[in-house]
Design a protein around this motif. Structure first.
Motif, short mmCIF file in Angstrom:
data_model
loop_
_atom_site.label_atom_id
_atom_site.label_comp_id
_atom_site.label_asym_id
_atom_site.label_seq_id
_atom_site.Cartn_x
_atom_site.Cartn_y
_atom_site.Cartn_z
N ARG A 3 -56.14 30.59 -58.98
CA ARG A 3 -55.50 29.45 -59.60
C ARG A 3 -54.77 28.76 -58.17
O ARG A 3 -54.63 29.32 -57.04
N LEU A 4 -54.47 27.43 -58.29
CA LEU A 4 -54.07 26.65 -57.19
C LEU A 4 -52.62 26.36 -57.61
O LEU A 4 -52.41 25.68 -58.66
N GLU A 35 -58.84 18.51 -62.12
CA GLU A 35 -59.77 19.57 -62.55
C GLU A 35 -59.17 21.06 -62.40
O GLU A 35 -60.27 21.87 -62.31
N TYR A 36 -58.25 21.32 -61.88
CA TYR A 36 -58.07 22.82 -61.68
C TYR A 36 -56.85 23.14 -62.68
O TYR A 36 -55.78 22.58 -63.27
N GLY A 38 -53.96 25.08 -62.94
CA GLY A 38 -53.00 25.64 -62.05
C GLY A 38 -51.50 25.14 -62.24
O GLY A 38 -51.06 24.72 -63.31
N ASP A 448 -60.99 19.19 -51.95
CA ASP A 448 -62.04 20.31 -51.95
C ASP A 448 -61.96 20.68 -50.45
O ASP A 448 -62.13 22.15 -50.29
#
Ligand SMILES: O=P(O)(O)OC[C@H]1O[C@H](O[C@H]2O[C@H](CO)[C@@H](O)[C@H](O)[C@H]2O)[C@H](O)[C@@H](O)[C@@H]1O
Ligand code: UDP
Length: 485
Positions: A3-4, A35-36, A38, A448
């Motif tokens: 997870r971010l 797109e995460y 998190g 990224d």
């Protein structure tokens, strides 16, 4: 996938309606998190008489947004104080506006500690943590004190200034030492990276390790340049939305016999608004034929308006605009339209597209996403011209803009004349090059690259190199040998 966890002072969850509040950081993080799966953690934007530490959690478009209120005194010392009266002016080279009150530094440390304690229970062992901007430099130190061993990265959205400016801070050493608790420290430009390294080498006797990382204060960190971008695809989509088209049609109809030049900035002394207006005044003075033909639309939503320096710039701008309009307006024409309110992104897209040129003239700016949004909104068959200050981080990448020194009214005036007279072939050639950069170095590439560096990817360490003659490009640079700590 780990997870971010993104941590920033300003939290601005995507509403999907283009209604997010003003400021490049929040725009970029909303896009970066899209797109995460998190967590986005930060200040709620509200204050309470006492700090409660109460987390407000909501789920917005796949992202868990966790916010906490600030105590009124903390807000004054940390946000209005150390962040916006000390670090912001100093890092934008305005020593004359920098306040050095000790209480601000204490409030700053206290809020960082409180944020760390509030975030701590949400952190799981595999999470990677990405902290943003000058408000939160001590976060990693505080999290490490609480036993967090996860990878933690930091990205500075504003410039890192020259060594001689940093040392005017009474507690510059602990501030820089705090950065060495991060695994990766990112800057917008090579110039900022080099200024940071200059401090580390010359002030505290730091050095480069064999694999190119920085060692100081008995710690090692990886420092790099990661220029931020916009969500170019999303902006292209927004530009074609019904609301953007409506605004475009309205502005274009108003400009049938006129050429519109646009400026969009938070009302901040770093944005060079006074200098821009003086440049526009010079243009009107020098080009009599353009006087009824060219108008400047300046959108300038109020920002940090409890801070005196922001109140001062606002009243100076009011006076200056009154003077210029008083001198050059006709009964049926006003040269400067000035709006102290914020607009939705889709509305801005329509305005950008209708403008023949954009004036982006900061005296210092970490990046400046407006420059990129202007380019992304243009009609490829009839693009407008970007006039860009050499002191915006964006100028490092956007070499085909008309690059000017904002301190010179003559340069601004000449660039305006050149932009408005530029033939279609040259406008298209310049725009294509700019658009290529905006698309390639977009917010996804930025995220990224940074996240790859933070993960300590053994094969791909994204880094950004700039040469004086080439735009910054993302390159596969080197292998990172294992994790740091
Ligand atoms: O949160 P505020 O106090 O309302 O201020 C808005 C943001 O201003 C600054 O933005 C910076 O980030 C942009 C994206 O990287 C960059 O293009 C720009 O040059 C910077 O000035 C500030 O750094 C943010 O923390 C604020 O949220
Ligand atoms: O009325 C406005 C004015 C600005 N912005 C947005 O605020 C951001 C400003 O970012 P920039 O990097 O140019 O400067 P910052 O304000 O972060 O210093 C851009 O995404 C703009 O589209 C907005 O949404 N509405």
């Amino acid at each position: 996938m780990s997870r971010l966890i993104v941590v920033s002072n300003r939290v601005n969850p995507p509403s999907g309606k283009g209604e997010e509040s003003v400021g490049g950081l929040a725009m970029a993080l909303a896009a970066a998190l899209r797109e995460y799966s998190g967590i986005w953690f930060g200040w709620s934007g509200k204050t309470t008489p006492e700090f409660t530490g109460q987390l407000n959690m909501q789920r917005v478009e796949g992202v868990t947004v966790a916010t906490v209120d600030l105590e009124e005194g903390d807000y004054q010392e940390y946000y209005n104080g150390y962040a916006n009266k000390t670090l912001w002016p100093l890092f934008h080279y305005r020593v004359d506006l920098t306040a050095y009150d000790r209480s601000f530094g204490e409030g700053y440390d206290r809020v960082n500690k409180r944020f760390a304690e509030t975030l701590r229970p949400l952190i799981e062992p595999d999470d990677i943590i990405w902290v943003h901007d000058y408000h939160l430099i001590p976060m990693a130190r505080e999290l490490r004190r609480l036993g967090v061993t996860n990878r933690i990265g930091f990205f500075l959205h504003i410039p890192w200034p020259a060594h001689q400016l940093v040392v005017t801070l009474p507690r510059h050493r602990p501030l820089v030492e705090a950065l060495f608790h991060y695994d990766v420290v990112g800057f917008q430009t090579e110039e900022s990276l080099q200024a940071f390294e200059g401090y580390v080498f010359n002030e505290v006797g730091g050095e480069k390790t064999e694999d190119g990382r920085l060692r100081a204060f008995g710690q090692i960190t990886e420092a790099g340049a990661f220029p931020i971008g916009i969500d170019a695809d999303d902006f292209a989509r927004i530009t074609k939305s019904p609301r953007a088209m409506r605004v475009y049609d309205r502005m274009a109809a108003h400009s049938v016999f006129r050429k519109m030049v646009v400026g969009v900035d938070r009302l901040d002394y770093s944005k060079g608004l006074e200098e821009r207006l003086l440049g526009f005044e010079r243009f009107l003075h020098d080009h009599e034929d353009a006087r009824r033909e060219v108008m400047l639309l300046q959108i300038a939503p109020l920002s940090r308006d409890e801070v005196e320096a922001y109140q001062d710039i606002r009243s100076r701008l009011d006076g200056l605009i009154g003077r210029i309009n008083g001198a050059y307006a006709e009964m049926d024409f006003t040269p400067i339209r000035y709006l102290n309110r914020s607009y939705r992104r889709d509305e801005l897209a329509g305005v950008y597209r209708a403008a023949k040129a954009a004036l982006v003239t900061p005296l210092r700016d970490g990046m400046n996403l407006v420059a990129k949004e202007y380019v992304a909104s243009q009609n490829s068959e009839d693009p407008g011209v970007l006039i860009l200050s050499r002191f915006a981080g964006a100028a490092r990448q956007m070499k085909e803009a008309l690059i000017i020194n904002p301190n010179s009214p003559e340069e601004i005036s000449d660039a305006l004349a050149q932009a408005l007279a530029m033939d279609e072939t040259e406008r298209k050639r310049r725009w294509e090059d700019l658009m290529d950069n905006v698309t390639r170095q977009d917010v996804t590439a930025w995220r990224d690259d940074f996240v790859a560096a933070l993960k300590g990817d053994p094969t791909v360490m994204a880094a950004n190199t700039e040469t004086p003659d080439e735009p910054a490009v993302t390159t596969v640079k080197k292998a990172l040998v294992g994790a740091k700590k």
